[in-house]
Structures are given as C-alpha cells and as structure tokens.
Design a protein around this motif. Sequence first.
Motif, PDB file in Angstrom:
ATOM      1  N   SER A   4      40.311 138.201  64.592  1.00 43.30           N
ATOM      2  CA  SER A   4      39.168 139.071  64.313  1.00 43.30           C
ATOM      3  C   SER A   4      38.415 138.560  63.096  1.00 43.30           C
ATOM      4  CB  SER A   4      39.622 140.504  64.033  1.00 43.30           C
ATOM      5  OG  SER A   4      40.191 141.072  65.166  1.00 43.30           O
ATOM      6  N   ILE A   5      37.124 138.783  63.108  1.00 41.31           N
ATOM      7  CA  ILE A   5      36.284 138.455  61.963  1.00 41.31           C
ATOM      8  C   ILE A   5      36.501 139.528  60.906  1.00 41.31           C
ATOM      9  CG2 ILE A   5      33.876 138.291  61.219  1.00 41.31           C
ATOM     10  CD1 ILE A   5      33.349 137.210  64.086  1.00 41.31           C
ATOM     11  N   GLN A   6      36.680 139.107  59.659  1.00 42.90           N
ATOM     12  CA  GLN A   6      36.873 140.035  58.549  1.00 42.90           C
ATOM     13  C   GLN A   6      35.535 140.294  57.869  1.00 42.90           C
ATOM     14  OE1 GLN A   6      39.960 141.453  57.796  1.00 42.90           O
ATOM     15  NE2 GLN A   6      40.488 140.476  59.722  1.00 42.90           N
ATOM     16  N   LEU A  25      31.617 133.617  60.840  1.00 39.44           N
ATOM     17  CA  LEU A  25      30.782 134.306  61.826  1.00 39.44           C
ATOM     18  C   LEU A  25      31.109 133.912  63.250  1.00 39.44           C
ATOM     19  CD1 LEU A  25      27.366 133.913  60.049  1.00 39.44           C
ATOM     20  CD2 LEU A  25      28.600 136.021  60.458  1.00 39.44           C
ATOM     21  N   PRO A  26      30.759 134.779  64.209  1.00 47.74           N
ATOM     22  CA  PRO A  26      30.909 134.388  65.617  1.00 47.74           C
ATOM     23  C   PRO A  26      29.832 133.371  65.985  1.00 47.74           C
ATOM     24  CG  PRO A  26      29.803 136.488  65.478  1.00 47.74           C
ATOM     25  CD  PRO A  26      30.227 136.119  64.070  1.00 47.74           C
ATOM     26  N   GLU A  27      30.084 132.615  67.033  1.00 49.51           N
ATOM     27  CA  GLU A  27      29.075 131.699  67.541  1.00 49.51           C
ATOM     28  C   GLU A  27      27.896 132.509  68.069  1.00 49.51           C
ATOM     29  OE1 GLU A  27      29.102 128.362  67.426  1.00 49.51           O
ATOM     30  OE2 GLU A  27      30.927 128.588  66.245  1.00 49.51           O
ATOM     31  N   ALA A  32      32.123 139.178  69.149  1.00 55.28           N
ATOM     32  CA  ALA A  32      33.435 138.946  68.564  1.00 55.28           C
ATOM     33  C   ALA A  32      33.987 140.242  67.991  1.00 55.28           C
ATOM     34  CB  ALA A  32      33.341 137.887  67.468  1.00 55.28           C
ATOM     35  N   ALA A  33      35.297 140.395  68.097  1.00 51.55           N
ATOM     36  CA  ALA A  33      35.965 141.544  67.484  1.00 51.55           C
ATOM     37  C   ALA A  33      35.971 141.362  65.979  1.00 51.55           C
ATOM     38  CB  ALA A  33      37.390 141.650  68.005  1.00 51.55           C
ATOM     39  N   ALA A  46      35.322 146.939  64.885  1.00 56.91           N
ATOM     40  CA  ALA A  46      33.904 146.713  65.157  1.00 56.91           C
ATOM     41  C   ALA A  46      33.746 145.543  66.117  1.00 56.91           C
ATOM     42  CB  ALA A  46      33.156 146.426  63.863  1.00 56.91           C
ATOM     43  N   THR A  47      32.522 145.379  66.591  1.00 57.59           N
ATOM     44  CA  THR A  47      32.133 144.225  67.390  1.00 57.59           C
ATOM     45  C   THR A  47      30.872 143.669  66.765  1.00 57.59           C
ATOM     46  OG1 THR A  47      33.008 145.261  69.381  1.00 57.59           O
ATOM     47  CG2 THR A  47      31.498 143.426  69.696  1.00 57.59           C
ATOM     48  N   CYS A  48      30.803 142.347  66.613  1.00 60.47           N
ATOM     49  CA  CYS A  48      29.585 141.762  66.065  1.00 60.47           C
ATOM     50  C   CYS A  48      29.058 140.691  67.017  1.00 60.47           C
ATOM     51  CB  CYS A  48      29.796 141.218  64.659  1.00 60.47           C
ATOM     52  SG  CYS A  48      31.053 139.977  64.513  1.00 60.47           S
ATOM     53  N   HIS A  49      27.761 140.522  66.958  1.00 61.82           N
ATOM     54  CA  HIS A  49      27.066 139.594  67.847  1.00 61.82           C
ATOM     55  C   HIS A  49      25.902 138.984  67.086  1.00 61.82           C
ATOM     56  CE1 HIS A  49      23.905 138.776  70.889  1.00 61.82           C
ATOM     57  NE2 HIS A  49      24.920 138.245  71.525  1.00 61.82           N
TER      58      HIS A  49
END
Length: 95
Positions: A4-6, A25-27, A32-33, A46-49
């Motif tokens: 997971s991304i912190q 960061l996510p690509e 990404a979770a 959370a989810t990030c995009h």
Amino acid sequence: MSDSIQIQVADSHLYPGCAVHIAHLPEPALAAAAIVEFADGSGANATCHRRAPDELELTVDGYATQRRHPVDAKHWLLLAVDATHNSWRVKRRLP
C-alpha cells in the motif's frame, strides 16, 4: 497491506489547503491501495489514482479521529507542490 502507498496528512482530517506527504506514487492511470496516516494518530484506508503527473485523486474511507469524531468517506483532488511529487496540497473535494 505491505504494498500500500503510505500517505501522511498534516492534520486530523483532509480539507482544501491541507498538506499531504506521499513517498511513492502509483503509476499514472492505475488505482492503488493506500493507508492514510493523520497527524493525530488516526488512520484510514484509501484508494489513489494519478489523473496527471501533478494531479492525484484520493478516495478515503470513513474513519474516526483520535477524539472519536467520525469522518465520512470523501473523495479529494490533490495537486503536487514540488517537482519531487512528495509534497501535495488538497485542492478541493470531488463529488
């Protein structure tokens, strides 16, 4: 979740102008979770995009602050503050 991304938030909740730190960061175009850690010690899933190189959508699940104040799930737009993309600011809430 170890992959997971912190995300570290400089307050007990998110709001426009709030400072956010993200180490990795996510690509772009991938969701990404994430684990959001708030300054008061509370946390949320959370989810990030990444929408663009300098824009990130963050959907945070509901949680309770350390003082047990409930915070509903919300969707946010974050903008990069620096070229390293480690420092971000909340731009606005998304529908």
